[in-house]
Motif scaffolding. Structure first.
Motif, PDB file in Angstrom:
ATOM      1  N   GLU A 189       0.791  -1.230   0.000  1.00 14.95           N
ATOM      2  CA  GLU A 189       0.000   0.000   0.000  1.00 14.95           C
ATOM      3  C   GLU A 189       0.822   1.279   0.000  1.00 14.95           C
ATOM      4  OE1 GLU A 189      -3.882  -1.781   2.363  1.00 14.95           O
ATOM      5  OE2 GLU A 189      -2.877   0.022   3.094  1.00 14.95           O
ATOM      6  N   ASP A 190       1.974   1.253   0.633  1.00 14.94           N
ATOM      7  CA  ASP A 190       2.768   2.469   0.684  1.00 14.94           C
ATOM      8  C   ASP A 190       3.571   2.684  -0.596  1.00 14.94           C
ATOM      9  OD1 ASP A 190       5.494   1.188   2.777  1.00 14.94           O
ATOM     10  OD2 ASP A 190       4.562   0.453   0.930  1.00 14.94           O
ATOM     11  N   LYS A 237      -3.752  -1.075  10.577  1.00 15.81           N
ATOM     12  CA  LYS A 237      -3.558   0.371  10.639  1.00 15.81           C
ATOM     13  C   LYS A 237      -4.179   0.906  11.915  1.00 15.81           C
ATOM     14  CE  LYS A 237      -3.185   1.843   5.812  1.00 15.81           C
ATOM     15  NZ  LYS A 237      -3.748   2.748   4.782  1.00 15.81           N
TER      16      LYS A 237
END
Length: 850
Positions: free
Chosen positions: A181-182, A243
């Protein structure tokens, strides 16, 4: 290859060495790792400054980053590299690396903001943290199983950063790149064929990481795979990414997140233990802790959002089987900002001295505001105290100019300690203060001020020339030459002579000295205008008046004014009858003294006489009278030496010689006539009675007539009378507001009061009798009194101001003085001179008492 890299860097240097201006700001772009002294751009030219202004206006560069990476070549006006710039150390993995600079130009004070963008060059190779990776894989692992590999790191960014991975050739494994995702690419080892431990128990692979630079740089890691038997199920997390967002001010021991993995195996092969990944950074290990049984992650340190905004933590879950199987997930902890940093006020330039007449808007100093927090917590507002003669003028990017905003007076406040208050927009907001001292320079805006507006100085007459009379002093609130004073005497006239011929002044200390000695009889008082002037530009001045009063000394002997013959030094001859009785007034000696006060008080004494038993002199009046009746045996010529002394110290005296002739009078015929009358008394008795009645009638009629005439004289504007009497009246007596003053004077033992009137045209009324000077009744005149002046009050004031030894206004004397100022003179016409005399000299009315 190193040489090719250097040529590449030089090419980048020439390619990116350009500037542009965005929103009023100048930006230069350079590659990192430039040598010291490399030119960034022509700064002076880009700011519109000539080469001469670089030194005159003190052009300098200040870095907001703290390190002074750049400087200005004052000879060429170029911005040059001051020290080596490592983009990776300066900006890390940030896509953009811009250094903000502040260019300060003085005289007048200006601030420019420029930006230098640091471009990345391919000076870093990809690197694995661990060069040797070891895996244990069960032989029962199904085809397609994936095993995450350690990612490589490349400090370069953009195209120079990490681009791809390459796996050495082998029979069982292939490489897949997974994008998380990053945005990072994570290599995964994929099992393409089933493993057979009996065929090959260990596989050696080489993983190569490549960047996108030109030339390409790489890094490698050795992978050792051991094939295990049995436990063939990996623990699997509920999600591959956890998260969580936490505030930076949470307490130690707070639960951050709970991870959970499951294993389909049973027994020890399904019993999972949690731990951080093998290559977890030390800063993460210092902040977080994990429960190996429950998978809960706790905070054990202190978070600081200004240090790190996000933490990415790799979590491993291993079972207890043989061989051990493990699963992986990642926990992303986002740190939320709280307002825990106070705003700062930074002085960009030191404040200049401000003249006290500086106009509003004069720039004093440049300053900026900074807050390490983010969002509203980092928004800073600056303000000054209410009523301050300064204000803040915003420019750009939290930069301000401190300017004057009102009247400044150095004499009220020579140094302003300006308190700048910085407040952020957080909740609750934080406040910090900074004191900025601003000195106020002096201008000549204050005139000298004397210690008093006028001075009264008393000096004795006959003093030595050059004697100090008085010292005046003035002060000035200004500083330096603006407060340095010099004294002078303004030109004026004293008895038609310039005052500078009487006195002079020391210009430095204000001491006034006499030019010569003074004579009280010639000059009693004069005034000096002294000016004090400062040395400012333009100079200011002020004046003060010094009244100098000359004090009398007994330096004049009495002077004889009667008898008139004695005045010229000759012998004065007087005549008297031998029939004079005791107390008969023979003559009167009158003298005056030019001095004043006690020095002018005169006394008379008979010093020598032909016959001291016959005559006596009154001590105060100077009247010479017989002490006894004159006899036939007394000498016909009597010589008297009269000494006249004043009351001064030392005593001054003079003498006068009076010769008295004793002559036979007409007293015997009068006695004979009286005897004859007595003899015929009976015959003339009736005639005498008629005569007495006639005289009485005539006297009464005369008295009434005299009274009527007196009243008419008072009412008439102009009229005349008999017996040498004169009446004068001015027609200008219109204003009832008279300026009457009483002044005490002395003439020897005679005390008199001068009633000083107004102008010469004011009305006065006077009568003068024609009696002889030696008569016991003397002249008198009087002034018509003012309708608004209480003469009695003035006499009371005069009486209170005189010493007891002089004389006192008693009720009887007061009534006589009042009578002297009334319209009717009849009450005073017969008063003896020893008691009262009223006279008028021009505009002065004089009341004399003995």
């Amino acid at each position: 290859m190193r040489r090719a890299g250097g040529e590449r860097a030089l090419w980048w240097h020439h390619f990116f060495l350009l500037w542009n201006t965005i929103d009023g700001q100048t930006r230069y772009t350079i590659p990192e790792e430039l040598k010291q002294g490399s030119v960034v751009g022509h700064l002076a030219k880009d700011l519109g400054l000539g080469l001469s202004e670089i030194f005159d206006r003190k052009l300098r560069v200040a870095s907001e980053a703290g390190e002074q990476y750049f400087s200005v070549d004052t000879g060429k006006g170029e911005l040059v590299v001051n020290e080596r710039i490592d983009r990776e150390a300066l900006c890390g993995q940030s896509a953009s690396c811009v250094l903000p600079l502040q260019v300060v130009v003085e005289n007048p004070l200006q601030l420019h903001r420029i930006e230098v963008e640091i471009r990345d060059i391919n000076d870093n190779s990809p690197r694995f943290v661990i060069n040797e990776l070891a895996f244990e894989i069960a032989e029962s692992t199904v085809v397609g199983g994936r095993f995450p590999l350690e990612s490589a790191e490349d400090q370069d960014v953009g195209t120079n950063g990490l681009r791809t991975y390459v796996l050495s050739k082998n029979d069982c494994f292939s490489l897949k790149i997974k994008q998380i995702e990053d945005g990072r690419n994570v290599p995964e080892l994929v099992l393409d064929k089933p493993l057979d431990r009996e065929t090959k128990s260990v596989h050696q692979l080489l993983l190569t990481a490549l960047d996108g630079g030109n030339p390409v740089k790489s890094g490698t890691a050795q992978i050792t795979i051991t094939v295990l038997d049995n436990n063939d199920n990996n623990p699997i997390f509920q999600t591959s990414l956890y998260k969580v967002a936490v505030r930076e001010d949470i307490a130690k021991g707070t639960l951050i997140v709970k991870t959970q993995a499951s294993d389909r195996d049973e027994g020890l092969n399904g019993d999972v233990e949690y731990s951080f990944g093998k290559h977890t950074p030390e800063n993460v290990l210092g902040l977080f802790d994990i429960n190996s049984v429950t998978g809960e992650i706790f905070l054990k340190g202190i978070l600081d959002q200004e240090t790190a905004v996000t933490y990415r933590i790799d979590i491993s879950a291993k079972d207890k089987g043989t061989p051990k199987m493990e699963g992986h997930c990642r926990v992303q902890v986002d740190v939320l900002d709280v307002n825990d940093n106070s705003p700062e006020v930074i002085l960009t330039s030191e404040p200049n001295d401000v003249p006290e007449d500086a106009p509003s808007g004069t720039v004093v100093a440049l300053l900026s505001a900074r807050d390490l927090d983010s969002g509203d917590n980092g928004k800073v507002t600056l303000k000054l105290p209410v009523g301050s003669p300064f204000s803040l003028k915003p420019s750009f990017s939290n930069n301000y100019a401190l300017v004057t905003n009102g009247v400044i007076d150095r004499e009220i406040m020579s140094v302003y300690n300006i308190e700048v208050t910085a407040t952020d927009a957080g909740s609750p907001s934080l406040i910090s203060r900074k004191i900025i001292p601003v000195k106020i320079s002096d201008i000549n805006d204050n005139a000298p001020v004397f210690s008093q507006p006028s001075y009264n100085v008393y000096i004795g007459e006959n003093g030595r020339a050059g004697t100090i009379i008085y010292s005046v002093s003035a002060s000035d609130l200004d500083l330096g030459d603006n407060a340095k004073l010099s004294y002078s005497i303004l030109d004026s006239k004293v008895q038609d002579v310039s005052v500078s011929s009487y006195v002079y002044i020391n210009s430095e200390n204000g001491s006034i000295y006499s030019m010569h000695s003074f004579d009280y009889e010639k000059l009693k008082v004069f005034q000096i205008q002294v000016q004090a002037k400062d040395h400012g530009s333009p100079s200011l001045s002020s004046n003060a008046t010094v009244h100098v009063f000359i004090l009398d000394k007994n330096d004049n002997a009495p002077s004889v004014i009667y008898p008139s013959s004695a005045v010229h030094g000759s012998l004065s001859q007087q005549r008297t009858s031998r029939s004079s009785k005791a107390g008969h007034l023979v003559t009167k000696v009158t003298a005056v003294d030019a001095d004043s006060g006690h020095n002018a008080w005169i006394s008379y004494r008979l010093a020598e006489a032909t016959d001291a038993s016959l005559f006596a002199v009154n001590l105060y009046t100077g009247e010479v009278r017989t002490k006894r009746a004159v006899s036939e045996q007394d000498d016909s010529s009597q010589r008297l030496l009269i000494e006249i002394k004043d009351d001064g110290d030392p005593v001054q005296s003079t003498t006068v010689t009076v010769s008295v002739l004793l002559e036979d009078g007409l007293h015997e015929p009068i006695l004979d006539l009286r005897h004859k009358t007595d003899d015929s008394h009976k015959k003339t008795g009736r005639m005498a009675l008629y005569l007495i009645l006639s005289l009485a009638s005539v006297s009464v009629l005369s008295l009434v007539t005299f009274l009527i005439l007196a009243v008419k004289c008072l009412k008439s504007s102009r009229s005349s009378g008999s017996c040498c009497m004169r009446w004068s009246d001015s027609e200008d007596y219109k204003n009832p507001n008279r300026n009457l003053q009483l002044q005490l004077n002395t003439d020897g033992p005679i005390k008199y009061v001068e009633v000083l009137g107004g102008d010469m045209m004011s009305q006065s009324q006077s009568f003068r009798s024609c009696l002889s000077p030696t008569s016991e009744y003397s002249d008198f005149t009087f002034v018509k009194p003012s309708s608004t002046t209480d003469f009695k009050d003035m006499i009371n004031v005069l009486d209170a101001s005189l010493p007891d030894s002089t004389w006192t206004f008693e009720s009887q004397a007061l009534s006589r003085i009042q009578n002297c100022t009334k319209r009717s003179f009849l009450w005073s016409i017969a008063l003896p001179i020893q008691q009262l005399r009223c006279t008028v000299f021009e505009e002065r009315a004089v009341v004399i008492l003995s």
